[in-house]
Design an enzyme around this catalytic site. Sequence first.
Site: not given
Ligand code: ADP
Ligand code: MG
Length: 891
Positions: A107, A351, A571, A627, A755, A777-779, A841, A861
């Site tokens: 996105m 993350r 089999r 079998r 089956e 479960t296939n048949d 199986c 099993y």
């Molecule tokens: P994606 O979900 O594709 O990783 P991000 O929202 O993390 O997109 O944005 C991509 C990059 O943009 C970040 O890794 C960062 O380097 C830069 N970025 C986003 N927000 C800021 C901010 N407030 N200041 C500086 N850099 C930003």
């Molecule tokens: Mg990012």
Amino acid sequence: MTKYVYSFGDGAAEGKVDMKNLLGGKGANLAEMCSLGLPVPPGFTITTEVCVNYYAGGKKLPAGVEAEVKKALAAIEKIAGAKFGEVKNPLLVSVRSGARASMPGMMDTVLNLGLNDATVEALAAKTGNPRFAYDSYRRFIQMYSDVVLGIDHYNFEELLESKKSDRGVELDTELTADDLKALVGEYKEKVKQELKKPFPQDVQEQLWGAIMAVFDSWMNARAITYRKLHDIPESWGTAVNVQSMVFGNMGDDCATGVAFTRNPSTGEKAFYGEFLVNAQGEDVVAGIRTPQPLTIKGKEIGGELPSMEEVMPDVYGELVKIYQKLEAHYRDMQDIEFTVQNRKLWMLQTRSGKRTAAASIKIAVDMVAEKLIKREQAIERVDPAALDQLLHPTLDPNAPKTLITRGLPASPGAAAGIVVFSAEEAERRAKEKVILVRVETSPEDIHGMHAAQGILTARGGMTSHAAVVARGMGKPCVSGAGELKIDYAAKIFKAGNKTVKEGDFVTINGGSGEVFLGEVPTVQPQLSGDFATLMGWADEMRTLKVRANAETPLDAKAARRFGAEGIGLCRTEHMFFDTDRIIAMREMIVSETVEKRKEALAKLLPMQRKDFTELFTIMAGLPVTIRLLDPPLHEFLPHSDAEIKEVAKAAGVTSEYVRSRAHALHESNPMLGHRGCRLGITYPEIYEMQARAVFEAASSVAKESKDKVIPEIMIPLVMNSKELEILKRLVDDTAAAVARETGVKIEYLVGTMIELPRAALRAADIARHAEFFSFGTNDLTQTTLGLSRDDAASFIEAYKQKGVLDADPFVTIDQDGVGELIQIAAERGRKARSDIKLGICGEHGGDPASVAFCQKAGLNYVSCSPYRVPIARLAAAQAAIKAKFSKAAAA
Ligand code: ADP
Ligand code: MG
Ligand code: MG
């Protein structure tokens, strides 16, 4: 009133990490980092609920959002000490997408928002750095135009390239303030040309344009494809994060970077990542310049460039402290994004990091040793389906190889295939096995990456798009093979003095970064070390046993190596297709009299005995479920004249006769025809021969081996108890006869496959004669859904797309229908015979969701193909842990 906007900044936040559903992963983690006191630029998150409302309301925002945004923006202004759109001291923001599940690059994000012809001057004056101000402005115009106004970024990159060549420079950073200012003029001109109106100068218009564009990007083609591949529901929606900008592009004491707290490829406990000096946002990932490693150690793989540890030791030290804090807090490997503005470090994202299967195991096992997590958590952290990556072969070290070039070891595993240069071509020729070769990949290429065996790119580091996506998919990838000169038009690539054309074979080793000419042979994986440790824990925790479906000695050996606790399905018909056996088999089938059939069966008996002897020897000490003959006889019929002649000769009859018998045995619906136990009822001599072969083999192995031989004879396709009663007696009589002849008494079980829906319903009657049930479960899926597995492919996809089916019922058990039959049969069977053994199986035995279902249904099993045994062991452990917790919660 619903709260639509959550603020964060200055060490406090309205959101929390467990609000991911509402705030998206990025928003929830930004809030959490703020609360942890980490340096995070202030901002706010517009909830996923707004996105859901936006689509439900015909792309209109719910009432109240605007007022909340205004308030939250004022809060940022206060913390940042700058004002949005103000000409003296302008606040700039980023507008970032962020769904519940991470969808890297799928996105849109807009940076430097709030710049216009007036604020850019103010920014230049305030910072005394006009070069930086115009660099930010040109980036903003490009991103905003691309994301919001629908003008492809390509248009702007072209202008940038020609500006650089005009100036005779190679890098963006070599352009001066005046160059960039001129470029901004050209960019704006471009926008005017394309849109017939000027680039928006009103910062409020900019802000709302970007917010709507992020919501809109939830439904762009890339995002839709990604969600489909990763089973992410459309109903989740995305959040929008608006955040005060920090700048990595203000000069040489600025930088931007991405890092993993441990190596995402190997799992090694080493801080790991890349950064670029004087750069912004995605420059690192986009492969614009070659990124530099973060650590001195990272130079081993990252090349010659100086590391952050060397060029910015103070900031680096701070980053190390922060990553350690984050890892300890989240108790998991983190993937982080940061920016350095004038030597001040800012955290922009954290993350749980995507990782290879090998890394996920090493990290889980290491974190148990470090007392960060418990063994149960370690088990839960590893995706059983991903183990597949580890169970497959790697390159044979002794095979001759012709090295073409080297790149970065971006995602491990070996893959060979023909070279293709586009995602479309990769999809088209996927059946031939392809390696997708690109200068670099972008989110538009994911369908091609999915179709390919492996990915090779000329540009981009270990955190490039290609590398990240390939690791997620478990596909081998070599990235940044800088020597490659790819010519898309001519469909060739060159490396040194070698030229490779589209359609030529290459092999890549994603573990070493090497690229070879031709198809290099592979060797079996090693299953020791951390893998064995984790599987050992899984074995202690699970209650379901795991067996393998195997009939050849090779498969049986693989099954043991992978930890199978027996064979759940052998089999026997697979043993009849060898060239020397098929003739005797055919002779048996075309016979019209019992005597003739017995004559032919007598030829097969020693061959079957030998098969079982081998199996029992390999599986000594473990149960082996055999079998008896199941498929329709017509599968064995001779077709060609030569085959017919051969059979006629062996049986001592004419070809004409054989042909007419073959014709007479033809069935119009063989899957529901003369097959399964119906063969045993009509031609008892067939099952008698097979039972004899089993018991003779068992007694001979029992004499030699100190381990017990444990045959379990399984009667297929039973629909009523009478069938089983007759055939069980036949098996028992044969066993008794062999025991008398050999003087060895073998303990054995007789059971049946369930089956057919009728068999499931009449399980109580059937259990009177069955010592075990094995759900085929296939048949059972075919007969319950009235769906032929071999013919379903043509419409299953459409059924999934239209939401008629959530999943292919031949891949994962249809729990509501087939599952209910299994539960009914298990319950009724147990009632009639309390110690009845229950297993499955079908192919489903290796599908994690189906394994979890088997745990819930109380089976003993699961049995699956040998390569899926470790997957089933881990899935069974996860199911047991879940069951334990839900039991504890109920108590
Ligand atoms: P994606 O979900 O594709 O990783 P991000 O929202 O993390 O997109 O944005 C991509 C990059 O943009 C970040 O890794 C960062 O380097 C830069 N970025 C986003 N927000 C800021 C901010 N407030 N200041 C500086 N850099 C930003
Ligand atoms: Mg990012
Ligand atoms: Mg990104």
